[in-house]
Design an enzyme around this catalytic site. Structure first.
Site, mmCIF file in Angstrom:
data_model
loop_
_atom_site.group_PDB
_atom_site.id
_atom_site.type_symbol
_atom_site.label_atom_id
_atom_site.label_comp_id
_atom_site.label_asym_id
_atom_site.label_seq_id
_atom_site.Cartn_x
_atom_site.Cartn_y
_atom_site.Cartn_z
ATOM 1 N N GLY A 150 0.840 -1.195 0.000
ATOM 2 C CA GLY A 150 0.000 0.000 0.000
ATOM 3 C C GLY A 150 0.866 1.231 0.000
ATOM 4 O O GLY A 150 2.044 1.181 0.337
ATOM 5 N N GLU A 151 0.264 2.323 -0.428
ATOM 6 C CA GLU A 151 1.010 3.580 -0.340
ATOM 7 C C GLU A 151 0.074 4.707 0.006
ATOM 8 O O GLU A 151 -1.089 4.726 -0.363
ATOM 9 C CB GLU A 151 1.784 3.868 -1.626
ATOM 10 N N GLY A 152 0.593 5.633 0.803
ATOM 11 C CA GLY A 152 -0.165 6.820 1.151
ATOM 12 C C GLY A 152 0.655 8.030 0.761
ATOM 13 O O GLY A 152 1.671 7.899 0.071
ATOM 14 N N SER A 153 0.227 9.200 1.217
ATOM 15 C CA SER A 153 0.924 10.419 0.802
ATOM 16 C C SER A 153 2.354 10.470 1.321
ATOM 17 O O SER A 153 3.216 11.080 0.706
ATOM 18 C CB SER A 153 0.204 11.647 1.333
ATOM 19 N N LYS B 76 7.366 0.175 6.493
ATOM 20 C CA LYS B 76 6.902 1.435 5.892
ATOM 21 C C LYS B 76 8.108 2.330 5.639
ATOM 22 O O LYS B 76 8.892 2.601 6.545
ATOM 23 C CB LYS B 76 5.919 2.102 6.853
ATOM 24 N N ASP C 136 -6.530 10.877 12.785
ATOM 25 C CA ASP C 136 -6.636 10.621 11.337
ATOM 26 C C ASP C 136 -7.539 9.406 11.094
ATOM 27 O O ASP C 136 -7.194 8.503 10.319
ATOM 28 C CB ASP C 136 -5.237 10.401 10.745
HETATM 29 N N1 LIG Z 1 0.997 -2.783 9.569
HETATM 30 C C1 LIG Z 1 0.475 -2.884 8.340
HETATM 31 N N2 LIG Z 1 0.113 -4.106 7.858
HETATM 32 C C2 LIG Z 1 -0.395 -4.227 6.607
HETATM 33 N N3 LIG Z 1 -0.590 -3.196 5.748
HETATM 34 C C3 LIG Z 1 -0.242 -1.968 6.160
HETATM 35 C C4 LIG Z 1 0.298 -1.737 7.466
HETATM 36 N N4 LIG Z 1 0.537 -0.402 7.594
HETATM 37 C C5 LIG Z 1 0.171 0.163 6.431
HETATM 38 N N5 LIG Z 1 -0.300 -0.770 5.559
HETATM 39 C C6 LIG Z 1 -0.768 -0.543 4.164
HETATM 40 O O1 LIG Z 1 -0.063 0.553 3.613
HETATM 41 C C7 LIG Z 1 -0.954 1.590 3.217
HETATM 42 C C8 LIG Z 1 -0.336 2.938 3.515
HETATM 43 O O2 LIG Z 1 -0.028 3.030 4.894
HETATM 44 P P1 LIG Z 1 -0.260 4.337 5.735
HETATM 45 O O3 LIG Z 1 -1.714 4.726 5.678
HETATM 46 O O4 LIG Z 1 0.306 4.114 7.087
HETATM 47 O O5 LIG Z 1 0.619 5.369 4.886
HETATM 48 P P2 LIG Z 1 0.628 6.951 4.863
HETATM 49 O O6 LIG Z 1 1.538 7.370 3.791
HETATM 50 O O7 LIG Z 1 0.936 7.448 6.241
HETATM 51 O O8 LIG Z 1 -0.864 7.243 4.470
HETATM 52 P P3 LIG Z 1 -1.723 8.587 4.478
HETATM 53 O O9 LIG Z 1 -1.605 9.176 3.127
HETATM 54 O O10 LIG Z 1 -3.123 8.028 4.739
HETATM 55 O O11 LIG Z 1 -1.232 9.426 5.607
HETATM 56 C C9 LIG Z 1 -2.239 1.325 3.982
HETATM 57 O O12 LIG Z 1 -3.374 1.784 3.311
HETATM 58 C C10 LIG Z 1 -2.248 -0.199 4.097
HETATM 59 O O13 LIG Z 1 -2.778 -0.783 2.916
#
Ligand SMILES: Nc1ncnc2c1ncn2[C@@H]1O[C@H](COP(=O)(O)OP(=O)(O)OP(=O)(O)O)[C@@H](O)[C@H]1O
Length: 286
Positions: free
Chosen positions: A36-39, A58, A151
């Protein structure tokens, strides 16, 4: 101007290249796939070669520079302190080259965003209340440990065999704690989600308001199939508060509870108060 924006998105994509399957991190974690990826982060499913277990790693999104790293370190510190079987457990932190990584326990399953928008899952009133209660129970425990998540959105809720888990503690703060790590940021960060959330009061009421929006998302998941008029924007927390009462045709009892969560009337003081009120509603629904 357009050339500049073309080059900056090209540079960001180049810096955020995905790690190939088989890549080794710190001679210990082998990348299997991007999950997965977020911002601000890219999250990989990895094998921890010392234990043989599957972990989530991450990576601070390289194109977001120091700010993404600060958020990742902050998230690691929160996960070191907070303990709950329904949130990822902290395992390790790594720096390799210019990259920062957080290693945590891996959660199987899909986010609620994937379930609703990817798999077409629908939640009726009773199910929406049941799921919201699961979230509130978890949030109540986090509040009792002295933290607010700040959040609470459908991409941050994961379902594993109908059980609810919460991820992404990058914006989380201790109750009453001042905003984190925005001092050194350029103006372009101010428009981003994390920056816009950073000054929200670190109070339980902020989470409860998010739970209100979360509940509306669940309720709108079945509204979508029934009527083809307006519906909330994908991933957008701001559902029009002037219209959901007209559009959703909820029972009066549920409308009151959503309004209390959204702080439109008589706000709940604590998650436990909202839990008791939603449980009372559930027994009326039976
Ligand atoms: N502990 C975990 N186990 C499995 N998948 C995970 C875990 N942590 C994150 N993910 C996956 O990674 C994706 C992105 O993680 P996360 O939301 O923490 O990233 P972010 O960049 O901080 O996101 P945002 O843009 O929402 O702030 C999640 O939507 C999920 O699919």
């Amino acid at each position: 101007m357009r050339m500049i924006s073309f080059f900056s998105s090209f540079a960001a994509a180049w810096r955020d290249y995905r790690l190939d399957s088989g890549t080794q991190l710190a001679n210990r974690y082998t990348v299997r796939e991007l999950i997965g990826e977020g911002s601000y982060g890219l999250t990989y499913k990895c094998t921890d070669e010392t234990t043989g277990s599957i972990v989530a790693v991450k990576q601070a999104r390289p194109s977001k520079g120091e700010y993404a790293k600060q958020l990742l370190v902050h998230e690691a510190n929160v996960l070191k302190t907070l303990h709950h079987p329904r949130i990822p457990g902290y395992l390790d932190q790594l720096e390799e080259g210019r990259n920062s990584y957080l290693v945590m326990t891996f959660l199987r399953g899909a986010t609620l965003e994937d379930l609703i928008f990817g798999q077409g899952r629908r939640y009726d009133e009773a199910e929406s209340v049941r799921v919201t209660l699961q979230l509130l129970e978890l949030v109540d425990d986090i509040h009792r440990q002295g933290f607010v998540h700040l959040d609470l959105r459908i991409p941050n809720v994961v379902f594993q065999e109908e059980e609810l888990y919460l991820i992404d503690f990058g914006l989380s703060r201790g109750i009453g704690e001042s905003p984190i790590a925005l001092q050194s940021q350029g103006r372009w960060h101010q428009r981003e989600h994390a920056a816009s959330r950073a000054f929200i009061p670190a109070e339980p009421q902020s989470d409860l308001e998010d739970v209100g929006h979360f509940l509306l998302f669940l309720l709108y998941s079945s509204f979508d199939t029934k009527r083809q008029s307006s519906h909330p924007t994908h991933g957008n927390r701001q559902i029009s508060e002037s219209s959901w009462q007209d559009e959703l045709h909820l029972s009066g009892e549920l409308t009151t509870r959503v309004e209390r969560l959204l702080q439109l009337r008589d706000p709940y003081a604590h998650a436990s108060e909202a839990i008791a009120d939603l449980k009372a509603l559930r027994s009326l629904q039976r």
